[in-house]
Scaffold this motif. Structure first.
Motif, short mmCIF file in Angstrom:
data_model
loop_
_atom_site.label_atom_id
_atom_site.label_comp_id
_atom_site.label_asym_id
_atom_site.label_seq_id
_atom_site.Cartn_x
_atom_site.Cartn_y
_atom_site.Cartn_z
N LEU A 491 3.49 3.14 -5.42
CA LEU A 491 2.28 3.46 -4.66
C LEU A 491 2.62 4.27 -3.41
O LEU A 491 1.91 5.22 -3.05
N ILE A 492 3.71 3.91 -2.72
CA ILE A 492 4.12 4.65 -1.53
C ILE A 492 4.47 6.09 -1.89
O ILE A 492 4.05 7.04 -1.21
N ILE A 493 5.22 6.26 -2.98
CA ILE A 493 5.59 7.61 -3.43
C ILE A 493 4.34 8.41 -3.78
O ILE A 493 4.19 9.58 -3.39
N ALA A 494 3.41 7.77 -4.51
CA ALA A 494 2.18 8.46 -4.90
C ALA A 494 1.35 8.85 -3.68
O ALA A 494 0.79 9.96 -3.62
N PHE A 495 1.28 7.97 -2.70
CA PHE A 495 0.50 8.26 -1.48
C PHE A 495 1.10 9.44 -0.72
O PHE A 495 0.37 10.32 -0.25
N LEU A 497 2.96 11.84 -1.93
CA LEU A 497 2.74 13.06 -2.71
C LEU A 497 1.32 13.60 -2.50
O LEU A 497 1.11 14.81 -2.33
N VAL A 498 0.34 12.70 -2.49
CA VAL A 498 -1.04 13.12 -2.23
C VAL A 498 -1.19 13.61 -0.80
O VAL A 498 -1.92 14.57 -0.51
N PHE A 499 -0.48 12.95 0.12
CA PHE A 499 -0.51 13.34 1.53
C PHE A 499 0.04 14.76 1.71
O PHE A 499 -0.45 15.53 2.53
N GLN A 500 1.07 15.09 0.92
CA GLN A 500 1.66 16.44 1.00
C GLN A 500 0.69 17.49 0.46
O GLN A 500 0.44 18.51 1.10
N ARG A 501 0.17 17.24 -0.73
CA ARG A 501 -0.73 18.20 -1.36
C ARG A 501 -1.59 17.50 -2.40
O ARG A 501 -1.07 16.79 -3.27
N ARG A 502 -2.89 17.69 -2.29
CA ARG A 502 -3.82 17.03 -3.20
C ARG A 502 -3.99 17.86 -4.47
O ARG A 502 -4.55 18.94 -4.43
N THR A 503 -3.45 17.35 -5.56
CA THR A 503 -3.66 17.97 -6.87
C THR A 503 -4.19 16.90 -7.82
O THR A 503 -4.13 15.69 -7.54
N PHE A 510 -1.64 8.42 -8.14
CA PHE A 510 -1.95 7.47 -7.08
C PHE A 510 -2.90 6.38 -7.58
O PHE A 510 -2.67 5.18 -7.35
N LEU A 511 -3.96 6.77 -8.28
CA LEU A 511 -4.94 5.79 -8.77
C LEU A 511 -4.33 4.86 -9.82
O LEU A 511 -4.60 3.65 -9.83
N VAL A 512 -3.49 5.42 -10.69
CA VAL A 512 -2.81 4.58 -11.70
C VAL A 512 -1.89 3.57 -11.01
O VAL A 512 -1.81 2.40 -11.41
N PHE A 516 -2.03 -0.52 -11.40
CA PHE A 516 -0.87 -1.32 -11.82
C PHE A 516 -0.53 -2.38 -10.77
O PHE A 516 -0.21 -3.53 -11.11
N LEU A 517 -0.58 -2.01 -9.49
CA LEU A 517 -0.27 -2.97 -8.43
C LEU A 517 -1.30 -4.08 -8.39
O LEU A 517 -0.94 -5.26 -8.21
N GLN A 518 -2.56 -3.75 -8.57
CA GLN A 518 -3.60 -4.78 -8.63
C GLN A 518 -3.37 -5.73 -9.81
O GLN A 518 -3.57 -6.94 -9.69
#
Length: 675
Positions: A491-495, A497-503, A510-512, A516-518
């Protein structure tokens, strides 16, 4: 930073996956060696095929990764000392063999023993290899043994004690990561012969540290100042008090006490500054690189050649060369190259906490720190340095916080304040300390300088103590499982990556990760709601725990105030996510689910109406005729806890063995869990 573009990242990752596969699969070394030969031949054939192709496909890359994977798996098994034919475990030994041991290193002692790691030279006059944990009972005959001393002893080879209670730190597993499988327990009177062995690098380092300490003491260093010099510069924490260590941990500054990348990086900058004038000469830069690297390895030698020092010095040796030769380099590639070399030398290092946290911290600083610095660019020198300290510290904590909670179950909330104050002065402390050590070897240091440096270290300790006393910012009793750790990092890595550039793909990732964490949290909640009865192992005392969801009822003969200070209960409460604890005296009889329990204490009284009892628990050494009790009650199982005399337990065990009745002693087999 796109990790997949780094060849070093791919190579190191595949190699690590091979190590993990070997660690968890348990495939033999010979089988893996055959697999390595096969994969190498396949790679050669694929390479020959690729030479005649105009357009290359992925087959050569896959074959290369296959070789790296199998190489990592085979090296892990090959590097296990127990897999070598010369290892002492393959020898036929007597009950009390003659052992020729060589002291390899000295560990922090406990209340009753001096502790060492000793290498075996011979067993019953036959050459052998392998390391032991050597426990020497403290007495007044000798203070300690020195590194490289050879001892001839006649003693019993013992198993390292296994974990006796749930969630207890597994010291035996930690020693196995170091290649140590057994221990020896002796008194100094059992040492038949003591001689000086062949000098090794570790022995030279130990002698040099002893000499440095002697000179520092002559110059007036003592107490906490001498202890900190040993910890910060010489890599020795044997004399560090538990109180100081606990304060540093609570303040989020425990990493300062261990010689690691932070210290080695500062020392590298110090040596680069010292040898700056060398650049004026012909081939000056080359000579400077050689001198800096040599002095770094000299520092590693003095610091004891610990894994943390070795990995840091290796990394900064690469970095020194890259910086001074003006070649384009990537700090990330440098970090991975040092990690790969260390893993080739010792694959077991992958499972060391220090290795994991060190590389996670460096990786986080390389990746996250530039992102944080983009959002604020201070104009002035002071606030720029403060902001740099905050971003570096925050980046490192993002990388290690989750792993730290998993291993240590706490988190220091004021870590950034500690590092803002301490880190800028750490360079002064280390640089001045090096000068103190060098100066003490050649001349007497003026008392004014000694007092000034000692006061600086005392102020540092005082500040750490003040931060550690802010209990409201110290979060303890935290618990994470391995799946939680994995998915939180995802989740940290995904966040980021989204923080760098939203694709689209990054948002989906990030949502997946969130889903999974939930899912993991829901599964953990289900596990927490479970029930179990635990009969803990505690010498001279009885402790029963009945867990019902997040509630725990502790039945014990301990005082209620002592219950909450018990380390074994503290670990169990934390790891089991217990939120409410109550205490009570031990019941003479009770029922748990469909099992009937009868507890017989020192009075030895039991009701004859307890016929058909499933489990009988013996505590406080009851003087009973066991065979008569077994005939009367006919239990299905006997359990003796840690409050019983060993002689009684041995007699009960023999009786149960003759009757083919299951018998369990918590002092030997560990706690009993009924779920």
């Amino acid at each position: 930073m796109r990790l997949v573009n780094y060849t070093a990242f791919k190579i190191t990752l595949i190699f690590i996956l091979g190590i993990l596969f070997s660690h968890f699969s348990g495939i033999s070394e010979s089988t893996l060696f055959k697999g390595l030969i096969f994969s190498a031949i396949l790679l050669i054939l694929v390479w020959i095929r690729a030479r005649y192709q105009l357009f290359q496909d992925v087959l050569f890359g896959l074959a290369t990764y296959g070789v790296l994977f199998v190489l990592g798996a085979w090296l892990y098994e090959y590097k296990q000392p127990v897999n070598h034919n010369s290892h002492y475990s393959h020898s036929q030994v007597l009950t009390k063999p003659f052992l020729e041991l060589k002291i390899k290193s000295q560990l922090k002692p406990d209340l009753y023993h001096e502790k060492y790691i000793a290498t075996i030279n011979a067993i019953d006059r036959k050459q052998a290899t392998g390391d032991f944990l050597l426990l020497v009972i403290k007495d007044s005959v000798i203070d300690s043994y020195n590194v490289d001393e050879v001892l001839l002893v006649k003693t019993t080879i013992e198993e390292v004690p296994e974990v006796k209670n749930p969630y207890q730190f597994d010291y035996g597993d930690y020693l196995k990561q170091l290649g140590i499988y057994h221990q020896l327990k002796i008194s100094s009177s059992e040492v038949l012969k003591q001689t000086r062995g062949t000098i090794t690098l570790r022995g030279i380092a130990a002698s040099l540290r002893n000499q440095i300490n002697a000179q520092l003491k002559e110059n007036g260093f003592s107490g906490n100042s001498l202890t900190l010099i040993n910890a910060l510069l010489l890599g020795q924490r044997r004399d560090l008090s538990p109180e100081i260590y606990a304060d540093f941990a609570a303040a989020g500054a425990v990493h300062i006490l261990a010689v690691s990348g932070l210290h080695v990086g500062i020392v590298m900058l110090f040596f680069q500054f010292m040898f700056k004038p060398v650049e004026r000469f012909r081939y000056g830069k080359t000579i400077k690189v050689i001198l800096v690297v040599l002095f770094l390895w000299g520092f590693a030698l003095i610091a004891g050649l610990s894994p943390s020092v070795l990995r840091a010095v290796l990394m900064f040796s690469f970095l020194t060369y890259a910086m001074e030769t003006t070649r384009e380099t990537s700090t990330f590639n440098t970090m991975l190259a040092s990690a790969f070399v260390l893993l080739v030398i010792d694959p077991n290092i992958l499972f060391h906490i220090g290795f994991q946290m060190s590389y996670l911290a460096v990786f986080s600083i390389i990746w996250i720190n530039p992102l944080l610095q983009k959002y604020y660019r201070p104009r002035f020198f002071i606030d720029r340095k403060i902001w740099e300290t905050i971003t570096v510290t925050t980046s490192a904590q993002i990388g290690v916080a989750v792993l730290s909670i998993y291993y240590f179950n706490h988190f220091p909330g004021l870590f950034f304040i500690t590092n803002i104050v301490i880190l800028p002065f750490l360079g002064i402390v280390l640089g001045s300390g090096i000068m103190m050590i060098i100066g003490s070897q050649f001349t007497s240091i003026p008392k004014l300088i000694v007092d000034g440096y000692s006061n600086l270290l005392d102020y540092k300790i005082s500040f750490i103590k003040w931060v550690a006393r802010q209990d409201s910012f110290y979060f303890e009793g935290l618990s994470l499982s391995i799946p939680e750790v994995i998915f939180i990092y995802l989740l940290i890595i995904a966040f980021i990556l989204v923080f760098q550039r939203r694709t689209y793909l990054r948002i989906v990732f990030f949502l997946v990760s969130v889903v999974f964490l939930q899912t993991v949290f829901i599964f953990k909640t289900y596990q927490t709601s479970s029930q179990e009865l635990v009969i803990f192992q505690k010498s001279r005392f009885s402790i029963f725990g009945v867990k019902n969801g997040t509630q725990l009822l502790v039945q014990t003969n301990l005082d209620s105030t002592e219950v909450f200070n018990e380390r074994l209960l503290e670990r169990y409460i934390t790891k089991s996510n217990i939120s409410q604890v109550s205490t009570d005296s031990i019941y003479n009889s009770f029922q748990y689910k469909n099992l009937r329990f009868l507890v017989i204490d020192s009075l030895g009284i039991y009701p004859t109406t307890a016929l058909g009892t499933d489990v009988v628990v013996l505590r406080n050494s009851p003087r009973i005729h066991l065979e008569r009790m077994l005939d009367s009650i006919q239990p299905g199982r006997i359990i003796a806890d840690g409050s019983n005399y060993t002689s009684y337990v041995n007699r009960w065990r023999e009786t149960c063995h003759q009757r083919k009745l299951p018998f369990h002693h918590t002092g030997k087999e560990g706690a009993v869990i009924f779920d």
